[in-house]
Write a protein that holds these residues in place. Structure first.
Motif, mmCIF file in Angstrom:
data_model
loop_
_atom_site.group_PDB
_atom_site.id
_atom_site.type_symbol
_atom_site.label_atom_id
_atom_site.label_comp_id
_atom_site.label_asym_id
_atom_site.label_seq_id
_atom_site.Cartn_x
_atom_site.Cartn_y
_atom_site.Cartn_z
ATOM 1 N N VAL A 86 -15.130 66.660 17.387
ATOM 2 C CA VAL A 86 -16.200 67.613 17.103
ATOM 3 C C VAL A 86 -17.356 67.474 18.096
ATOM 4 C CG1 VAL A 86 -17.881 68.368 15.365
ATOM 5 C CG2 VAL A 86 -15.547 67.773 14.676
ATOM 6 N N TRP A 87 -17.665 66.264 18.522
ATOM 7 C CA TRP A 87 -18.720 66.073 19.526
ATOM 8 C C TRP A 87 -18.369 66.832 20.799
ATOM 9 C CZ3 TRP A 87 -18.520 63.010 24.183
ATOM 10 C CH2 TRP A 87 -19.758 62.866 24.833
ATOM 11 N N GLN A 88 -17.131 66.750 21.227
ATOM 12 C CA GLN A 88 -16.698 67.467 22.422
ATOM 13 C C GLN A 88 -16.678 68.966 22.175
ATOM 14 O OE1 GLN A 88 -12.911 65.640 23.269
ATOM 15 N NE2 GLN A 88 -13.828 63.860 24.291
ATOM 16 N N MET A 89 -16.290 69.390 20.970
ATOM 17 C CA MET A 89 -16.262 70.813 20.633
ATOM 18 C C MET A 89 -17.664 71.414 20.637
ATOM 19 S SD MET A 89 -13.440 70.627 17.540
ATOM 20 C CE MET A 89 -13.314 72.396 17.252
ATOM 21 N N CYS A 90 -18.683 70.568 20.447
ATOM 22 C CA CYS A 90 -20.082 71.024 20.477
ATOM 23 C C CYS A 90 -20.691 70.913 21.866
ATOM 24 C CB CYS A 90 -20.907 70.220 19.474
ATOM 25 S SG CYS A 90 -20.602 70.674 17.747
ATOM 26 N N GLY A 91 -19.859 70.634 22.877
ATOM 27 C CA GLY A 91 -20.361 70.567 24.246
ATOM 28 C C GLY A 91 -20.750 69.183 24.709
ATOM 29 N N MET A 149 -23.429 72.633 15.420
ATOM 30 C CA MET A 149 -24.528 71.692 15.649
ATOM 31 C C MET A 149 -24.005 70.278 15.480
ATOM 32 S SD MET A 149 -27.922 71.072 13.342
ATOM 33 C CE MET A 149 -26.936 70.253 12.074
ATOM 34 N N PHE A 150 -24.472 69.372 16.321
ATOM 35 C CA PHE A 150 -24.089 67.963 16.264
ATOM 36 C C PHE A 150 -25.320 67.167 16.662
ATOM 37 C CE2 PHE A 150 -22.169 63.986 17.433
ATOM 38 C CZ PHE A 150 -20.952 63.902 16.762
ATOM 39 N N MET A 151 -25.931 66.457 15.706
ATOM 40 C CA MET A 151 -27.189 65.766 16.009
ATOM 41 C C MET A 151 -27.276 64.465 15.217
ATOM 42 S SD MET A 151 -29.931 67.998 13.757
ATOM 43 C CE MET A 151 -31.196 66.711 13.831
ATOM 44 N N PHE A 152 -28.187 63.599 15.645
ATOM 45 C CA PHE A 152 -28.405 62.326 14.966
ATOM 46 C C PHE A 152 -29.513 62.444 13.933
ATOM 47 C CE2 PHE A 152 -26.924 59.779 18.931
ATOM 48 C CZ PHE A 152 -25.610 59.854 18.497
ATOM 49 N N VAL A 153 -29.386 61.663 12.855
ATOM 50 C CA VAL A 153 -30.469 61.475 11.888
ATOM 51 C C VAL A 153 -30.672 59.966 11.719
ATOM 52 C CG1 VAL A 153 -30.008 63.633 10.649
ATOM 53 C CG2 VAL A 153 -28.881 61.518 9.891
ATOM 54 N N GLY A 154 -31.790 59.605 11.092
ATOM 55 C CA GLY A 154 -32.088 58.194 10.889
ATOM 56 C C GLY A 154 -32.690 57.526 12.103
ATOM 57 N N THR A 155 -33.241 58.327 13.011
ATOM 58 C CA THR A 155 -33.796 57.774 14.251
ATOM 59 C C THR A 155 -35.280 57.435 14.134
ATOM 60 O OG1 THR A 155 -34.229 60.017 15.061
ATOM 61 C CG2 THR A 155 -32.124 59.022 15.661
ATOM 62 N N PRO A 213 -22.998 66.831 23.619
ATOM 63 C CA PRO A 213 -24.441 66.658 23.846
ATOM 64 C C PRO A 213 -24.799 65.203 24.140
ATOM 65 C CG PRO A 213 -23.970 67.025 21.516
ATOM 66 C CD PRO A 213 -22.703 67.298 22.252
ATOM 67 N N GLU A 214 -25.484 64.970 25.245
ATOM 68 C CA GLU A 214 -25.798 63.605 25.656
ATOM 69 C C GLU A 214 -26.740 62.911 24.684
ATOM 70 O OE1 GLU A 214 -27.217 63.501 29.638
ATOM 71 O OE2 GLU A 214 -25.375 64.324 30.507
ATOM 72 N N ASP A 215 -27.626 63.679 24.038
ATOM 73 C CA ASP A 215 -28.585 63.064 23.128
ATOM 74 C C ASP A 215 -27.968 62.715 21.773
ATOM 75 O OD1 ASP A 215 -28.242 65.646 22.260
ATOM 76 O OD2 ASP A 215 -30.377 66.078 21.998
ATOM 77 N N ALA A 216 -26.690 63.024 21.580
ATOM 78 C CA ALA A 216 -25.991 62.667 20.344
ATOM 79 C C ALA A 216 -24.651 62.007 20.663
ATOM 80 C CB ALA A 216 -25.784 63.903 19.470
ATOM 81 N N GLN A 217 -24.651 61.197 21.717
ATOM 82 C CA GLN A 217 -23.409 60.566 22.152
ATOM 83 C C GLN A 217 -23.221 59.180 21.555
ATOM 84 O OE1 GLN A 217 -22.919 60.299 26.408
ATOM 85 N NE2 GLN A 217 -20.827 59.506 26.256
ATOM 86 N N PHE A 218 -24.196 58.306 21.738
ATOM 87 C CA PHE A 218 -24.022 56.905 21.361
ATOM 88 C C PHE A 218 -24.668 56.648 19.999
ATOM 89 C CE2 PHE A 218 -24.142 56.869 26.084
ATOM 90 C CZ PHE A 218 -22.792 56.550 26.282
ATOM 91 N N SER A 219 -23.847 56.651 18.968
ATOM 92 C CA SER A 219 -24.366 56.482 17.603
ATOM 93 C C SER A 219 -24.706 55.024 17.297
ATOM 94 C CB SER A 219 -23.335 56.996 16.591
ATOM 95 O OG SER A 219 -22.095 56.324 16.756
ATOM 96 N N TRP A 220 -24.168 54.099 18.054
ATOM 97 C CA TRP A 220 -24.513 52.675 17.924
ATOM 98 C C TRP A 220 -25.128 52.273 19.266
ATOM 99 C CZ3 TRP A 220 -22.559 47.650 19.553
ATOM 100 C CH2 TRP A 220 -23.016 46.585 18.751
ATOM 101 N N ASP A 221 -26.445 52.336 19.348
ATOM 102 C CA ASP A 221 -27.148 52.205 20.620
ATOM 103 C C ASP A 221 -28.214 51.123 20.502
ATOM 104 O OD1 ASP A 221 -28.493 52.463 22.998
ATOM 105 O OD2 ASP A 221 -28.811 54.623 22.836
#
Length: 350
Positions: free
Chosen positions: A273-278, A322-328, A280-288
């Motif tokens: 799904v991340w790839q299907m959403c293009g 849409m593909f985005m991070f929460v909890g940041t 997005p670099e700002d939602a790539q590394f969920s464990w950073d």
């Protein structure tokens, strides 16, 4: 009068009550909204609960791993922003015709094995669930105590399906007003050393049959073989699901890209799904660990451990929008809700 104007006039009254509450208590309007919503916007009742040192909903003192009656927990903070929705069915709100054609999903490893600040961190997880109102929630690394708290806080709106009742486990939440639960099943990983399994839920969204799947795959680099075995099991069940059913798998996979390549890649019918959403670099590394300092580590890795896979059903398609991070956001305690960012995704129904 337009729908937006109606909504604004209602919000003005509620906003005024929040400002009055905040002025009297010396807090902020977000905390005011929390108390007012839980007391049906009766400001006197909300103020009484606040000045009594209470919380309008039951609490669980997670730091001591025991139930506590209504009242402030030792680890809570008046600065913690907790926003709750009204609990009304989503389709009853103005302007939800478009919303009803979207499926919103959250997946998150909430790091229940870390006892530090666990009350504040779990409260924040519940707050974000309430704020974002996803239709489906996949949680990993839930423990008995955090499950009890999450179930209590989310029960008016969600039904909770756990994959276990001991150690640590995954859980799926379904929004009652939007998703119908049909059945659920736990598929064991027979060679796991870390209590891991695959939780599957059959459900219906509008007239679409869904198979919802989550797992917390084997951790650490030296358990690559077991992780690839678990991934193969997941992909098998996704591929063999009824052709009319849309399948969404998500969770903390602990996968490295080369491990997917080593098993031959994803089947043609299954998309990342991340790839299907293009991608997005700002939602790539969920464990950073370069940005999230909950873990004190001498080196700073960043990995795309948390993933979502989609297999379309033949009757309707789910198009990721849409593909985005929460909890940041950093909490008053100085830490984040988890050492993982949560992933929030929206699918358009076509």
């Amino acid at each position: 009068m337009a729908a937006a104007d109606v909504k604004e006039s209602v919000d003005d009254d509620q906003r005024r009550l929040c400002e009055e509450f905040a002025a009297v208590t010396g807090t902020d309007t977000s905390l005011a909204e929390y108390y007012l919503r839980e007391k049906n916007w009766q400001i006197e009742e909300a103020l009484n609960v606040y000045f009594d040192g209470g919380d309008p909903t039951p609490q669980i003192d997670l730091d001591s791993h025991s139930m506590s009656p209504s009242g402030s927990s030792g680890n809570s903070s008046p600065d913690l922003v907790v926003t709750y929705d009204s609990g009304a069915p989503a389709d009853s709100n103005l302007g939800n015709q478009t919303c009803s054609l979207m499926l919103k999903l959250l997946t998150w490893n909430i790091d229940g094995l870390d006892n530090k600040n666990i009350t504040e961190r779990t409260k924040t997880v519940c707050s974000i669930i309430k704020r974002e109102s996803p239709d489906v929630v996949y949680l990993q690394e839930v423990i008995v105590e955090t499950f009890a708290y999450i179930e209590t806080m989310c029960s008016p709106t969600y039904i909770a399906i756990p994959a276990n009742s001991e150690q640590y486990f995954t859980t799926i939440l379904l929004r009652k007003s939007r998703i119908s639960l049909l059945a659920h099943k736990i598929i064991e990983f027979p060679t796991t050393k870390m209590y891991r399994n695959l939780l599957t839920v059959k459900a219906r969204f509008r007239d679409i049959d869904l198979l919802l799947m989550t797992s917390h795959m084997e951790s650490m680099k030296n358990h690559s073989h077991e992780r690839k075995t678990q991934l193969t099991t997941v992909l098998k069940h996704m591929s063999e699901a009824d052709a009319a059913t849309a399948v969404i798998f998500g969770g903390d996979t602990n996968l490295r890209d080369y491990e997917i390549t080593q098993i031959g890649g994803l089947p043609d019918s299954i998309g990342d799904v991340w790839q299907m959403c293009g991608s997005p670099e700002d939602a790539q590394f969920s464990w950073d660990i370069t940005k999230n300092d909950n873990l004190d580590m001498p080196f700073k890795p960043k990995c795309r451990f948390d993933r979502l896979f989609l297999r379309q059903g033949c009757s309707s398609k789910l198009l990721p929008q849409m593909f985005m991070f929460v909890g940041t956001e950093r909490l008053p305690c100085g830490r984040f809700a988890s050492d993982h960012w949560g992933i929030l995704c929206e699918f358009k129904i076509v």
